[in-house]
Design a protein around this motif. Sequence first.
Motif, PDB file in Angstrom:
ATOM      1  N   TRP A  83      -3.902   8.172  -2.670  1.00 33.87           N
ATOM      2  CA  TRP A  83      -5.539   8.397  -3.101  1.00 33.87           C
ATOM      3  C   TRP A  83      -5.871   9.468  -3.364  1.00 33.87           C
ATOM      4  CZ3 TRP A  83      -2.902   8.168   1.906  1.00 33.87           C
ATOM      5  CH2 TRP A  83      -3.275   9.227   2.763  1.00 33.87           C
ATOM      6  N   GLY A  84      -7.171   9.637  -3.952  1.00 35.11           N
ATOM      7  CA  GLY A  84      -7.905  10.673  -4.517  1.00 35.11           C
ATOM      8  C   GLY A  84      -9.273  10.532  -4.111  1.00 35.11           C
ATOM      9  N   GLU A  85     -10.149  11.321  -4.813  1.00 32.48           N
ATOM     10  CA  GLU A  85     -11.688  11.258  -4.466  1.00 32.48           C
ATOM     11  C   GLU A  85     -12.287   9.980  -4.828  1.00 32.48           C
ATOM     12  OE1 GLU A  85     -13.131  14.553  -6.655  1.00 32.48           O
ATOM     13  OE2 GLU A  85     -12.310  16.237  -5.384  1.00 32.48           O
ATOM     14  N   CYS A  86     -11.875   9.322  -5.930  1.00 32.09           N
ATOM     15  CA  CYS A  86     -12.422   8.039  -5.988  1.00 32.09           C
ATOM     16  C   CYS A  86     -11.573   6.810  -6.452  1.00 32.09           C
ATOM     17  CB  CYS A  86     -13.567   8.114  -7.317  1.00 32.09           C
ATOM     18  SG  CYS A  86     -12.853   8.935  -8.703  1.00 32.09           S
ATOM     19  N   TRP A  87     -10.190   6.815  -5.870  1.00 30.99           N
ATOM     20  CA  TRP A  87      -9.321   5.862  -6.222  1.00 30.99           C
ATOM     21  C   TRP A  87      -8.360   5.848  -5.072  1.00 30.99           C
ATOM     22  CZ3 TRP A  87      -4.525   7.459  -6.434  1.00 30.99           C
ATOM     23  CH2 TRP A  87      -4.133   8.938  -6.509  1.00 30.99           C
ATOM     24  N   VAL A  88      -7.739   4.455  -4.847  1.00 28.45           N
ATOM     25  CA  VAL A  88      -6.618   4.272  -4.013  1.00 28.45           C
ATOM     26  C   VAL A  88      -5.759   3.489  -4.557  1.00 28.45           C
ATOM     27  CG1 VAL A  88      -7.905   2.520  -2.849  1.00 28.45           C
ATOM     28  CG2 VAL A  88      -6.130   3.804  -1.440  1.00 28.45           C
ATOM     29  N   MET A  89      -4.540   3.712  -4.355  1.00 29.07           N
ATOM     30  CA  MET A  89      -3.430   2.765  -4.920  1.00 29.07           C
ATOM     31  C   MET A  89      -2.360   2.389  -3.936  1.00 29.07           C
ATOM     32  SD  MET A  89      -0.472   4.048  -7.877  1.00 29.07           S
ATOM     33  CE  MET A  89      -1.741   4.260  -9.069  1.00 29.07           C
ATOM     34  N   ILE A  90      -2.011   1.178  -4.118  1.00 26.15           N
ATOM     35  CA  ILE A  90      -0.910   0.798  -3.267  1.00 26.15           C
ATOM     36  C   ILE A  90       0.305   0.218  -3.932  1.00 26.15           C
ATOM     37  CG2 ILE A  90      -2.461   0.296  -1.122  1.00 26.15           C
ATOM     38  CD1 ILE A  90      -2.236  -2.672  -1.829  1.00 26.15           C
ATOM     39  N   LEU A  91       1.248   0.491  -3.758  1.00 23.68           N
ATOM     40  CA  LEU A  91       2.690   0.128  -4.226  1.00 23.68           C
ATOM     41  C   LEU A  91       3.862  -0.407  -3.346  1.00 23.68           C
ATOM     42  CD1 LEU A  91       3.094   3.474  -6.218  1.00 23.68           C
ATOM     43  CD2 LEU A  91       2.143   1.559  -6.996  1.00 23.68           C
ATOM     44  N   HIS A  92       4.506  -1.494  -3.978  1.00 25.72           N
ATOM     45  CA  HIS A  92       5.438  -2.180  -3.311  1.00 25.72           C
ATOM     46  C   HIS A  92       6.750  -1.512  -4.132  1.00 25.72           C
ATOM     47  CE1 HIS A  92       8.433  -5.705  -3.747  1.00 25.72           C
ATOM     48  NE2 HIS A  92       8.349  -5.585  -2.364  1.00 25.72           N
ATOM     49  N   SER A  93       7.426  -0.428  -3.417  1.00 23.84           N
ATOM     50  CA  SER A  93       8.598   0.244  -3.781  1.00 23.84           C
ATOM     51  C   SER A  93       9.761  -0.092  -3.339  1.00 23.84           C
ATOM     52  CB  SER A  93       8.214   1.634  -3.827  1.00 23.84           C
ATOM     53  OG  SER A  93       9.074   2.346  -4.773  1.00 23.84           O
ATOM     54  N   GLY A  94      10.443  -1.320  -3.329  1.00 23.07           N
ATOM     55  CA  GLY A  94      11.606  -1.681  -3.010  1.00 23.07           C
ATOM     56  C   GLY A  94      12.560  -1.064  -4.007  1.00 23.07           C
ATOM     57  N   PHE A  95      14.029  -1.414  -3.674  1.00 27.12           N
ATOM     58  CA  PHE A  95      14.824  -0.584  -4.292  1.00 27.12           C
ATOM     59  C   PHE A  95      14.957  -0.642  -5.936  1.00 27.12           C
ATOM     60  CE2 PHE A  95      19.407  -0.526  -6.454  1.00 27.12           C
ATOM     61  CZ  PHE A  95      19.551   0.658  -5.996  1.00 27.12           C
ATOM     62  N   LYS A  96      14.407  -1.996  -6.390  1.00 24.75           N
ATOM     63  CA  LYS A  96      14.441  -1.874  -7.843  1.00 24.75           C
ATOM     64  C   LYS A  96      12.967  -1.085  -8.333  1.00 24.75           C
ATOM     65  CE  LYS A  96      16.966  -6.124  -8.641  1.00 24.75           C
ATOM     66  NZ  LYS A  96      16.849  -7.458  -9.311  1.00 24.75           N
ATOM     67  N   GLY A  97      11.996  -1.300  -7.566  1.00 20.57           N
ATOM     68  CA  GLY A  97      10.855  -0.579  -7.983  1.00 20.57           C
ATOM     69  C   GLY A  97      11.066   0.995  -7.807  1.00 20.57           C
ATOM     70  N   THR A  98      11.877   1.308  -6.691  1.00 21.89           N
ATOM     71  CA  THR A  98      12.068   2.785  -6.873  1.00 21.89           C
ATOM     72  C   THR A  98      13.087   3.194  -7.934  1.00 21.89           C
ATOM     73  OG1 THR A  98      11.916   2.732  -4.549  1.00 21.89           O
ATOM     74  CG2 THR A  98      13.057   4.552  -5.214  1.00 21.89           C
ATOM     75  N   VAL A  99      13.986   2.470  -8.345  1.00 26.89           N
ATOM     76  CA  VAL A  99      14.891   2.863  -9.414  1.00 26.89           C
ATOM     77  C   VAL A  99      13.959   3.050 -10.780  1.00 26.89           C
ATOM     78  CG1 VAL A  99      16.809   1.948 -11.035  1.00 26.89           C
ATOM     79  CG2 VAL A  99      16.899   1.848  -8.444  1.00 26.89           C
ATOM     80  N   LEU A 100      13.171   2.026 -10.796  1.00 29.05           N
ATOM     81  CA  LEU A 100      12.138   2.007 -11.830  1.00 29.05           C
ATOM     82  C   LEU A 100      11.092   2.999 -11.826  1.00 29.05           C
ATOM     83  CD1 LEU A 100      11.720  -1.895 -12.532  1.00 29.05           C
ATOM     84  CD2 LEU A 100      13.024  -0.385 -13.954  1.00 29.05           C
ATOM     85  N   ASN A 101      11.054   3.740 -10.831  1.00 30.40           N
ATOM     86  CA  ASN A 101      10.104   4.703 -10.321  1.00 30.40           C
ATOM     87  C   ASN A 101       8.639   4.521 -10.862  1.00 30.40           C
ATOM     88  OD1 ASN A 101       9.076   7.431  -9.933  1.00 30.40           O
ATOM     89  ND2 ASN A 101      10.310   8.408 -11.311  1.00 30.40           N
ATOM     90  N   ILE A 102       8.349   3.314  -9.886  1.00 29.97           N
ATOM     91  CA  ILE A 102       6.940   2.932  -9.776  1.00 29.97           C
ATOM     92  C   ILE A 102       5.998   3.783  -9.655  1.00 29.97           C
ATOM     93  CG2 ILE A 102       6.962   1.780  -7.561  1.00 29.97           C
ATOM     94  CD1 ILE A 102       5.458  -0.465  -8.587  1.00 29.97           C
ATOM     95  N   THR A 103       6.336   4.670  -8.672  1.00 27.53           N
ATOM     96  CA  THR A 103       5.325   5.867  -8.266  1.00 27.53           C
ATOM     97  C   THR A 103       4.956   6.569  -9.201  1.00 27.53           C
ATOM     98  OG1 THR A 103       6.508   5.740  -5.938  1.00 27.53           O
ATOM     99  CG2 THR A 103       5.174   7.665  -6.716  1.00 27.53           C
TER     100      THR A 103
END
Length: 218
Positions: A83-103
């Motif tokens: 999160w920041g001053e005017c936004w918030v983000m949520i991510l589902h970072s399982g193994f594949k998502g982490t390998v793909l660097n969704i963050t």
Amino acid sequence: MQIQTPEHIYARFFMRDEATDEIDDIPRVSPKQIHEDNIIHVHDDNAMNLILPERPEADGLLLTTSRVSASMRFADCAPVMLWGECWVMILHSGFKGTVLNITHKGLELVKRLYCDDAMRKAHAWVGPCIGRDDYERDANEEWSIRGMNEFHRENYDVKDKKVYFDLAGEIESQLVDSGIMRENVTLSGMNTYRDSRCYSYRRGDIHERMTLYVRIQA
């Protein structure tokens, strides 16, 4: 579990014994999670087209409107909230998502909207997920090989043809690489596989899930 955030953001992580019927009645975006790296920007113009019962396919939501809330579900995969001053983000970072660097992909989207300076003011929370000693994969499997190529070397171990991956540790590394200040990253430290307060797919919870719920306060 209440998550400590600034006043303009409400966030809660509902664990095993916490009923999600406490979620308010604000229209909600809750995507079908597919273990990839697609992120949807939910804003004033498209928000009402994405709310339940619609289930767009995505593993990330960037929320920049107070018109709707957002949620995602977890059982061993890592919930990530930024999160920041005017936004918030949520991510589902399982193994594949982490390998793909969704963050990193999510933060690149934030940078395009708010410039690089947004990273210095941003905060991140990495919630309960399976721990390093319990997340074992076959070393010869395709995604394991990709993981060893993409993860920082300190975030996995190879033993007896098995690889043990540290999801939370790698996500923290990815956050810092993407420009988040390390002191602004909070790790829950909870291992879903060993903590009875959590649902764990690998421990046999096939259908039950924990829920990360967020909204921007109007």
